[in-house]
Motif scaffolding. Structure first.
Motif, PDB file in Angstrom:
ATOM      1  N   LEU A  86       0.844  -1.188   0.000  1.00  0.00           N
ATOM      2  CA  LEU A  86       0.000   0.000   0.000  1.00  0.00           C
ATOM      3  C   LEU A  86       0.885   1.245   0.000  1.00  0.00           C
ATOM      4  O   LEU A  86       1.819   1.342   0.810  1.00  0.00           O
ATOM      5  CB  LEU A  86      -0.898  -0.008   1.234  1.00  0.00           C
ATOM      6  CG  LEU A  86      -1.737   1.248   1.496  1.00  0.00           C
ATOM      7  CD1 LEU A  86      -2.750   1.457   0.388  1.00  0.00           C
ATOM      8  CD2 LEU A  86      -2.420   1.148   2.857  1.00  0.00           C
ATOM      9  N   VAL A  87       0.578   2.170  -0.892  1.00  0.00           N
ATOM     10  CA  VAL A  87       1.361   3.399  -0.992  1.00  0.00           C
ATOM     11  C   VAL A  87       0.430   4.561  -1.291  1.00  0.00           C
ATOM     12  O   VAL A  87      -0.618   4.368  -1.931  1.00  0.00           O
ATOM     13  CB  VAL A  87       2.458   3.255  -2.077  1.00  0.00           C
ATOM     14  CG1 VAL A  87       1.850   3.073  -3.446  1.00  0.00           C
ATOM     15  CG2 VAL A  87       3.423   4.422  -2.047  1.00  0.00           C
ATOM     16  N   GLN A  88       0.808   5.744  -0.837  1.00  0.00           N
ATOM     17  CA  GLN A  88      -0.005   6.927  -1.115  1.00  0.00           C
ATOM     18  C   GLN A  88       0.241   7.429  -2.525  1.00  0.00           C
ATOM     19  O   GLN A  88       1.306   7.183  -3.113  1.00  0.00           O
ATOM     20  CB  GLN A  88       0.338   8.031  -0.119  1.00  0.00           C
ATOM     21  CG  GLN A  88      -0.088   7.728   1.304  1.00  0.00           C
ATOM     22  CD  GLN A  88       0.127   8.909   2.235  1.00  0.00           C
ATOM     23  OE1 GLN A  88       0.915   9.811   1.953  1.00  0.00           O
ATOM     24  NE2 GLN A  88      -0.586   8.909   3.358  1.00  0.00           N
TER      25      GLN A  88
ATOM     26  N   GLY B 230       3.689   8.279  -4.406  1.00  0.00           N
ATOM     27  CA  GLY B 230       4.754   7.478  -3.807  1.00  0.00           C
ATOM     28  C   GLY B 230       5.404   6.531  -4.801  1.00  0.00           C
ATOM     29  O   GLY B 230       5.091   6.530  -5.999  1.00  0.00           O
ATOM     30  N   SER B 231       6.315   5.708  -4.269  1.00  0.00           N
ATOM     31  CA  SER B 231       7.089   4.788  -5.095  1.00  0.00           C
ATOM     32  C   SER B 231       7.095   3.389  -4.496  1.00  0.00           C
ATOM     33  O   SER B 231       6.979   3.226  -3.272  1.00  0.00           O
ATOM     34  CB  SER B 231       8.540   5.275  -5.219  1.00  0.00           C
ATOM     35  OG  SER B 231       8.622   6.518  -5.854  1.00  0.00           O
ATOM     36  N   LEU B 232       7.221   2.419  -5.369  1.00  0.00           N
ATOM     37  CA  LEU B 232       7.424   1.027  -4.978  1.00  0.00           C
ATOM     38  C   LEU B 232       8.365   0.385  -5.986  1.00  0.00           C
ATOM     39  O   LEU B 232       8.422   0.806  -7.147  1.00  0.00           O
ATOM     40  CB  LEU B 232       6.114   0.239  -4.968  1.00  0.00           C
ATOM     41  CG  LEU B 232       5.146   0.424  -3.807  1.00  0.00           C
ATOM     42  CD1 LEU B 232       3.854  -0.356  -4.090  1.00  0.00           C
ATOM     43  CD2 LEU B 232       5.761  -0.023  -2.495  1.00  0.00           C
ATOM     44  N   ARG B 233       9.064  -0.660  -5.528  1.00  0.00           N
ATOM     45  CA  ARG B 233       9.918  -1.416  -6.427  1.00  0.00           C
ATOM     46  C   ARG B 233       9.535  -2.883  -6.332  1.00  0.00           C
ATOM     47  O   ARG B 233       9.634  -3.484  -5.261  1.00  0.00           O
ATOM     48  CB  ARG B 233      11.381  -1.245  -6.065  1.00  0.00           C
ATOM     49  CG  ARG B 233      12.346  -1.854  -7.088  1.00  0.00           C
ATOM     50  CD  ARG B 233      13.743  -1.909  -6.546  1.00  0.00           C
ATOM     51  NE  ARG B 233      14.749  -2.158  -7.576  1.00  0.00           N
ATOM     52  CZ  ARG B 233      15.905  -2.768  -7.356  1.00  0.00           C
ATOM     53  NH1 ARG B 233      16.208  -3.186  -6.135  1.00  0.00           N
ATOM     54  NH2 ARG B 233      16.762  -2.940  -8.337  1.00  0.00           N
ATOM     55  N   LEU B 234       9.109  -3.442  -7.459  1.00  0.00           N
ATOM     56  CA  LEU B 234       8.772  -4.855  -7.523  1.00  0.00           C
ATOM     57  C   LEU B 234       9.975  -5.654  -8.014  1.00  0.00           C
ATOM     58  O   LEU B 234      10.741  -5.183  -8.856  1.00  0.00           O
ATOM     59  CB  LEU B 234       7.595  -5.088  -8.467  1.00  0.00           C
ATOM     60  CG  LEU B 234       6.315  -4.303  -8.190  1.00  0.00           C
ATOM     61  CD1 LEU B 234       5.226  -4.725  -9.195  1.00  0.00           C
ATOM     62  CD2 LEU B 234       5.839  -4.497  -6.781  1.00  0.00           C
ATOM     63  N   SER B 235      10.100  -6.867  -7.479  1.00  0.00           N
ATOM     64  CA  SER B 235      11.149  -7.782  -7.915  1.00  0.00           C
ATOM     65  C   SER B 235      10.520  -9.118  -8.279  1.00  0.00           C
ATOM     66  O   SER B 235       9.510  -9.513  -7.704  1.00  0.00           O
ATOM     67  CB  SER B 235      12.176  -8.004  -6.808  1.00  0.00           C
ATOM     68  OG  SER B 235      12.812  -6.814  -6.434  1.00  0.00           O
TER      69      SER B 235
ATOM     70  N   PRO C 147      -3.751   6.396  -8.181  1.00  0.00           N
ATOM     71  CA  PRO C 147      -4.766   5.407  -7.786  1.00  0.00           C
ATOM     72  C   PRO C 147      -5.102   4.426  -8.919  1.00  0.00           C
ATOM     73  O   PRO C 147      -5.375   3.250  -8.650  1.00  0.00           O
ATOM     74  CB  PRO C 147      -5.965   6.282  -7.424  1.00  0.00           C
ATOM     75  CG  PRO C 147      -5.357   7.560  -6.957  1.00  0.00           C
ATOM     76  CD  PRO C 147      -4.156   7.762  -7.833  1.00  0.00           C
ATOM     77  N   GLU C 148      -5.050   4.877 -10.147  1.00  0.00           N
ATOM     78  CA  GLU C 148      -5.365   3.983 -11.265  1.00  0.00           C
ATOM     79  C   GLU C 148      -4.282   2.938 -11.530  1.00  0.00           C
ATOM     80  O   GLU C 148      -4.455   2.055 -12.367  1.00  0.00           O
ATOM     81  CB  GLU C 148      -5.636   4.790 -12.555  1.00  0.00           C
ATOM     82  CG  GLU C 148      -4.575   5.799 -12.912  1.00  0.00           C
ATOM     83  CD  GLU C 148      -4.925   7.207 -12.426  1.00  0.00           C
ATOM     84  OE1 GLU C 148      -5.407   7.350 -11.272  1.00  0.00           O
ATOM     85  OE2 GLU C 148      -4.711   8.159 -13.212  1.00  0.00           O
TER      86      GLU C 148
ATOM     87  N   VAL D 143      -0.620  -4.275  -5.587  1.00  0.00           N
ATOM     88  CA  VAL D 143      -0.188  -2.882  -5.425  1.00  0.00           C
ATOM     89  C   VAL D 143      -1.449  -2.038  -5.270  1.00  0.00           C
ATOM     90  O   VAL D 143      -2.327  -2.064  -6.128  1.00  0.00           O
ATOM     91  CB  VAL D 143       0.633  -2.399  -6.630  1.00  0.00           C
ATOM     92  CG1 VAL D 143       0.889  -0.897  -6.540  1.00  0.00           C
ATOM     93  CG2 VAL D 143       1.951  -3.162  -6.715  1.00  0.00           C
ATOM     94  N   THR D 144      -1.528  -1.330  -4.162  1.00  0.00           N
ATOM     95  CA  THR D 144      -2.669  -0.471  -3.886  1.00  0.00           C
ATOM     96  C   THR D 144      -2.181   0.947  -3.663  1.00  0.00           C
ATOM     97  O   THR D 144      -1.320   1.182  -2.806  1.00  0.00           O
ATOM     98  CB  THR D 144      -3.436  -0.957  -2.650  1.00  0.00           C
ATOM     99  OG1 THR D 144      -3.867  -2.308  -2.856  1.00  0.00           O
ATOM    100  CG2 THR D 144      -4.659  -0.079  -2.402  1.00  0.00           C
TER     101      THR D 144
END
Length: 122
Positions: free
Chosen positions: A11-13, A16-21, A87-88, A118-119
């Motif tokens: 969950l991220v605002q 924000g950022s995320l890294r998938l592996s 959000p999309e 991923v939300t």
């Protein structure tokens, strides 16, 4: 037994950022194209980005400039760096890979990971 194991979702605002592996394990000779797809509730699975063994990339217009795909061939791992999340972008993200397998008789087979959620929400 080949496995594609994804990690890094959450969950991220917005913004924000995320890294998938996604790490590939099992009996393989090499990996051709690796990629990420996503599926939002009520929608079809769609391409996010792909990368060849030589590093050529293809990125969906909807995420171009925000998402970056990369891979570490030595680790049989593909990454998706996601910045400026919206959000999309909320969806289950799936890793995909075309694996070269076999000894005397070589085949190229397609595999999927189990998906990671991923939300993007405030």
């Amino acid at each position: 037994q080949v496995q594609l194991v994804e990690s890094g979702g959450g969950l991220v605002q917005p913004g924000g950022s995320l890294r998938l592996s996604c790490a590939v394990s099992g009996r393989i000779s090499s990996i051709n194209v690796m990629g990420w797809y996503r599926q939002a509730p009520g929608k079809q699975r769609e391409l996010v980005a792909t990368i060849t063994s030589s590093g050529s990339t293809n990125v969906a217009d909807s995420v171009k400039g925000r998402f970056t795909i990369s891979r570490d061939n030595a680790k049989n791992t593909v990454y998706l760096q996601m910045n400026s999340l919206k959000p999309e972008d909320t969806a289950v993200y799936y890793c995909n890979a075309y694996l070269v397998q076999g000894g005397l008789k070589i085949s190229v087979n397609n595999y999927w990971g189990q998906g990671t959620q991923v939300t993007v929400s405030s």
